[in-house]
Motif scaffolding. Structure first.
Motif, PDB file in Angstrom:
ATOM      1  N   HIS A 165       0.633  -1.117   0.119  1.00  0.00           N
ATOM      2  CA  HIS A 165       0.001  -0.146   0.055  1.00  0.00           C
ATOM      3  C   HIS A 165       0.850   1.175   0.058  1.00  0.00           C
ATOM      4  CE1 HIS A 165      -3.185  -2.974   1.217  1.00  0.00           C
ATOM      5  NE2 HIS A 165      -3.838  -2.106   0.712  1.00  0.00           N
ATOM      6  N   ALA A 166       1.895   1.272   0.547  1.00  0.00           N
ATOM      7  CA  ALA A 166       2.966   2.534   0.806  1.00  0.00           C
ATOM      8  C   ALA A 166       3.631   2.798  -0.513  1.00  0.00           C
ATOM      9  CB  ALA A 166       4.015   2.093   1.748  1.00  0.00           C
ATOM     10  N   ILE A 167       3.937   1.734  -1.403  1.00  0.00           N
ATOM     11  CA  ILE A 167       4.801   2.006  -2.685  1.00  0.00           C
ATOM     12  C   ILE A 167       3.547   1.989  -3.883  1.00  0.00           C
ATOM     13  CG2 ILE A 167       6.389   1.353  -4.270  1.00  0.00           C
ATOM     14  CD1 ILE A 167       7.459  -0.326  -1.829  1.00  0.00           C
ATOM     15  N   THR A 168       3.536   3.353  -4.473  1.00  0.00           N
ATOM     16  CA  THR A 168       2.611   3.553  -5.507  1.00  0.00           C
ATOM     17  C   THR A 168       3.003   2.914  -6.860  1.00  0.00           C
ATOM     18  OG1 THR A 168       3.566   5.690  -5.946  1.00  0.00           O
ATOM     19  CG2 THR A 168       1.981   5.656  -4.467  1.00  0.00           C
ATOM     20  N   ASN A 169       4.061   2.502  -6.969  1.00  0.00           N
ATOM     21  CA  ASN A 169       4.519   2.190  -8.336  1.00  0.00           C
ATOM     22  C   ASN A 169       4.230   0.349  -8.195  1.00  0.00           C
ATOM     23  OD1 ASN A 169       6.882   0.648 -10.048  1.00  0.00           O
ATOM     24  ND2 ASN A 169       6.412   2.448 -10.928  1.00  0.00           N
ATOM     25  N   ARG A 170       3.418   0.060  -9.019  1.00  0.00           N
ATOM     26  CA  ARG A 170       3.244  -1.329  -8.981  1.00  0.00           C
ATOM     27  C   ARG A 170       4.297  -2.387  -9.053  1.00  0.00           C
ATOM     28  NH1 ARG A 170      -1.757  -2.886 -12.541  1.00  0.00           N
ATOM     29  NH2 ARG A 170      -2.891  -1.603 -10.923  1.00  0.00           N
ATOM     30  N   GLU A 171       5.046  -1.912  -9.898  1.00  0.00           N
ATOM     31  CA  GLU A 171       6.078  -3.050 -10.301  1.00  0.00           C
ATOM     32  C   GLU A 171       7.253  -2.812  -9.019  1.00  0.00           C
ATOM     33  OE1 GLU A 171       8.398  -2.186 -13.963  1.00  0.00           O
ATOM     34  OE2 GLU A 171       6.339  -2.739 -15.209  1.00  0.00           O
ATOM     35  N   SER A 172       7.352  -1.712  -8.621  1.00  0.00           N
ATOM     36  CA  SER A 172       8.200  -1.444  -7.367  1.00  0.00           C
ATOM     37  C   SER A 172       7.711  -2.110  -6.200  1.00  0.00           C
ATOM     38  CB  SER A 172       8.384  -0.197  -7.132  1.00  0.00           C
ATOM     39  OG  SER A 172       9.208   0.377  -8.079  1.00  0.00           O
ATOM     40  N   ALA A 173       6.304  -2.140  -6.070  1.00  0.00           N
ATOM     41  CA  ALA A 173       5.941  -2.568  -4.666  1.00  0.00           C
ATOM     42  C   ALA A 173       5.740  -4.256  -4.888  1.00  0.00           C
ATOM     43  CB  ALA A 173       4.190  -2.260  -4.781  1.00  0.00           C
ATOM     44  N   ALA A 174       5.564  -4.692  -6.257  1.00  0.00           N
ATOM     45  CA  ALA A 174       5.688  -6.151  -6.398  1.00  0.00           C
ATOM     46  C   ALA A 174       6.938  -6.674  -6.002  1.00  0.00           C
ATOM     47  CB  ALA A 174       5.247  -6.570  -7.689  1.00  0.00           C
ATOM     48  N   LYS A 175       8.078  -5.998  -6.235  1.00  0.00           N
ATOM     49  CA  LYS A 175       9.523  -6.545  -6.035  1.00  0.00           C
ATOM     50  C   LYS A 175       9.768  -6.262  -4.591  1.00  0.00           C
ATOM     51  CE  LYS A 175      14.171  -5.531  -7.552  1.00  0.00           C
ATOM     52  NZ  LYS A 175      15.073  -4.649  -8.263  1.00  0.00           N
ATOM     53  N   ALA A 176       9.418  -5.391  -4.212  1.00  0.00           N
ATOM     54  CA  ALA A 176       9.608  -5.208  -2.628  1.00  0.00           C
ATOM     55  C   ALA A 176       8.802  -6.254  -1.557  1.00  0.00           C
ATOM     56  CB  ALA A 176       9.108  -3.743  -2.128  1.00  0.00           C
ATOM     57  N   CYS A 177       7.673  -6.572  -2.089  1.00  0.00           N
ATOM     58  CA  CYS A 177       6.900  -7.384  -1.375  1.00  0.00           C
ATOM     59  C   CYS A 177       7.342  -8.827  -1.564  1.00  0.00           C
ATOM     60  CB  CYS A 177       5.344  -7.532  -1.802  1.00  0.00           C
ATOM     61  SG  CYS A 177       4.560  -5.982  -1.323  1.00  0.00           S
ATOM     62  N   ALA A 178       7.690  -9.329  -2.786  1.00  0.00           N
ATOM     63  CA  ALA A 178       8.438 -10.463  -3.300  1.00  0.00           C
ATOM     64  C   ALA A 178       9.745 -10.601  -2.342  1.00  0.00           C
ATOM     65  CB  ALA A 178       8.510 -10.490  -4.744  1.00  0.00           C
ATOM     66  N   ILE A 179      10.594  -9.831  -2.336  1.00  0.00           N
ATOM     67  CA  ILE A 179      11.908  -9.775  -1.564  1.00  0.00           C
ATOM     68  C   ILE A 179      11.418  -9.970  -0.005  1.00  0.00           C
ATOM     69  CG2 ILE A 179      13.801  -8.645  -0.989  1.00  0.00           C
ATOM     70  CD1 ILE A 179      13.991  -7.065  -3.524  1.00  0.00           C
ATOM     71  N   LEU A 180      10.705  -9.108   0.522  1.00  0.00           N
ATOM     72  CA  LEU A 180      10.415  -9.390   1.846  1.00  0.00           C
ATOM     73  C   LEU A 180       9.763 -10.945   2.195  1.00  0.00           C
ATOM     74  CD1 LEU A 180      10.162  -8.547   4.868  1.00  0.00           C
ATOM     75  CD2 LEU A 180       7.896  -7.351   4.303  1.00  0.00           C
ATOM     76  N   SER A 181       8.890 -11.398   1.234  1.00  0.00           N
ATOM     77  CA  SER A 181       8.135 -12.729   1.463  1.00  0.00           C
ATOM     78  C   SER A 181       9.478 -13.670   1.662  1.00  0.00           C
ATOM     79  CB  SER A 181       7.269 -13.044   0.389  1.00  0.00           C
ATOM     80  OG  SER A 181       6.195 -12.079   0.352  1.00  0.00           O
ATOM     81  N   ILE A 182      10.131 -13.492   0.485  1.00  0.00           N
ATOM     82  CA  ILE A 182      11.300 -14.914   0.451  1.00  0.00           C
ATOM     83  C   ILE A 182      12.242 -14.497   1.595  1.00  0.00           C
ATOM     84  CG2 ILE A 182      13.274 -15.443  -1.002  1.00  0.00           C
ATOM     85  CD1 ILE A 182      11.834 -14.220  -3.490  1.00  0.00           C
ATOM     86  N   VAL A 183      12.546 -13.353   1.965  1.00  0.00           N
ATOM     87  CA  VAL A 183      13.611 -13.309   3.271  1.00  0.00           C
ATOM     88  C   VAL A 183      12.951 -13.789   4.524  1.00  0.00           C
ATOM     89  CG1 VAL A 183      15.020 -11.485   4.658  1.00  0.00           C
ATOM     90  CG2 VAL A 183      14.958 -11.466   2.083  1.00  0.00           C
ATOM     91  N   GLY A 184      11.863 -13.366   4.563  1.00  0.00           N
ATOM     92  CA  GLY A 184      11.068 -13.824   5.785  1.00  0.00           C
ATOM     93  C   GLY A 184      10.498 -15.416   5.929  1.00  0.00           C
ATOM     94  N   VAL A 185      10.732 -16.120   4.933  1.00  0.00           N
ATOM     95  CA  VAL A 185      10.398 -17.354   5.103  1.00  0.00           C
ATOM     96  C   VAL A 185      11.226 -18.308   5.819  1.00  0.00           C
ATOM     97  CG1 VAL A 185      11.738 -18.535   3.181  1.00  0.00           C
ATOM     98  CG2 VAL A 185       9.380 -19.326   3.434  1.00  0.00           C
ATOM     99  N   VAL A 186      12.225 -17.563   6.288  1.00  0.00           N
ATOM    100  CA  VAL A 186      13.313 -18.373   7.104  1.00  0.00           C
ATOM    101  C   VAL A 186      12.633 -18.429   8.456  1.00  0.00           C
ATOM    102  CG1 VAL A 186      14.419 -15.919   7.997  1.00  0.00           C
ATOM    103  CG2 VAL A 186      15.599 -18.226   7.910  1.00  0.00           C
ATOM    104  N   ASN A 187      11.671 -17.646   8.738  1.00  0.00           N
ATOM    105  CA  ASN A 187      11.034 -17.955   9.998  1.00  0.00           C
ATOM    106  C   ASN A 187      10.075 -19.228  10.210  1.00  0.00           C
ATOM    107  OD1 ASN A 187      10.278 -16.509  12.736  1.00  0.00           O
ATOM    108  ND2 ASN A 187       8.229 -16.481  11.984  1.00  0.00           N
ATOM    109  N   ILE A 188       9.917 -19.703   8.834  1.00  0.00           N
ATOM    110  CA  ILE A 188       8.757 -20.816   9.002  1.00  0.00           C
ATOM    111  C   ILE A 188       9.412 -21.978   9.729  1.00  0.00           C
ATOM    112  CG2 ILE A 188       7.464 -22.406   7.635  1.00  0.00           C
ATOM    113  CD1 ILE A 188       6.582 -19.374   7.968  1.00  0.00           C
TER     114      ILE A 188
END
Length: 249
Positions: free
Chosen positions: A148-171
């Motif tokens: 919601h914070a990043i208005t550019n759709r491509e940039s938001a998609a990339k940021a969300c993807a990176i956080l999701s991949i990095v955060g999966v170490v918590n599983i």
């Protein structure tokens, strides 16, 4: 290996059509599984010899906890596909699954607190698994906030993807926390890979609830994704044809 099926999933039009065919069956399956599992587990399953009737909260807590972790793995896979293959549908799945995962994590934490009060004598303890689940909730919040914070759709998609991949170490930390550290949280009494430690009348309704939760998640995800695809592809001809068909009915 034929990867045609994989690339079909990347087509918004193909996904919209196929998900529409599967959606009614997922809704029916989730209603039946949840209804039978809930009634069986809450009304007919025998009491636990140690916890009494308070154990019955597992029929909500365990499926929610399973699903919360599975959804985040789904986010990580969708994020990887979005980054590598640039598939629009993968980004849609990631962003639409995150709020559902956040709710499931909250339900798991809340029901765990309700369970913990009579079992441990406290609503909350800084147990390794509980803390890791709380971190999972914050990771979901992070993905939602970025989208919601990043208005550019491509940039938001990339940021969300990176956080999701990095955060999966918590599983794996959540899964193996009871083995790696000395925690209050009991080891798993129900897994899909080992023989259940509970009698049939207890674990069978739990299995039905787990399956029902997954069917429910898939149905809700499909609905959210279909709406988002229509929003993103509103200028496409096939979307116009769908709108026209709906108006003619």
């Amino acid at each position: 290996m034929n990867w045609a099926w994989f690339h079909k999933w990347g087509s918004p039009k193909w996904f919209y059509e196929k998900s529409g065919n599967w959606l009614p069956w997922l809704v029916i399956a989730s209603i039946i599984l949840l209804a039978v599992g809930m009634v069986w587990g809450l009304a007919f399953a025998p009491e636990d010899y140690q916890q009494g009737n308070s154990f019955r909260i597992i029929y909500i807590h365990v499926p929610a906890a399973f699903l919360a972790q599975s959804i985040y793995v789904t986010l990580a896979i969708a994020g990887l596909v979005s980054l590598v293959w640039k598939m629009k549908v993968a980004d849609v799945a990631l962003q639409q699954a995150a709020p559902i995962g956040a709710w499931m994590t909250f339900i798991a934490l809340f029901t765990g607190a309700v369970w913990g009060k009579p079992t441990w004598g406290a609503w909350w303890v800084w147990d390794a698994r509980l803390t890791a689940m709380l971190i999972l909730l914050f990771l979901y919040f992070g993905v939602i906030a970025l989208s919601h914070a990043i208005t550019n759709r491509e940039s938001a998609a990339k940021a969300c993807a990176i956080l999701s991949i990095v955060g999966v170490v918590n599983i794996p930390i959540i899964k193996y926390s009871v083995e790696w550290w000395n925690t209050l949280h009991q080891p798993a009494t129900f897994t899909v890979t080992e023989k259940p430690a509970m009698p049939f009348d207890m674990w069978m309704p739990l299995l039905l609830m787990v399956l029902g939760f997954y069917c429910f998640f898939t149905a809700v995800l499909f609905v959210r994704m279909r709406l988002e695809i229509l929003k993103r592809e509103h200028r496409a001809r096939w979307v116009g044809d769908i709108v026209k068909q709906q108006l003619e009915r």
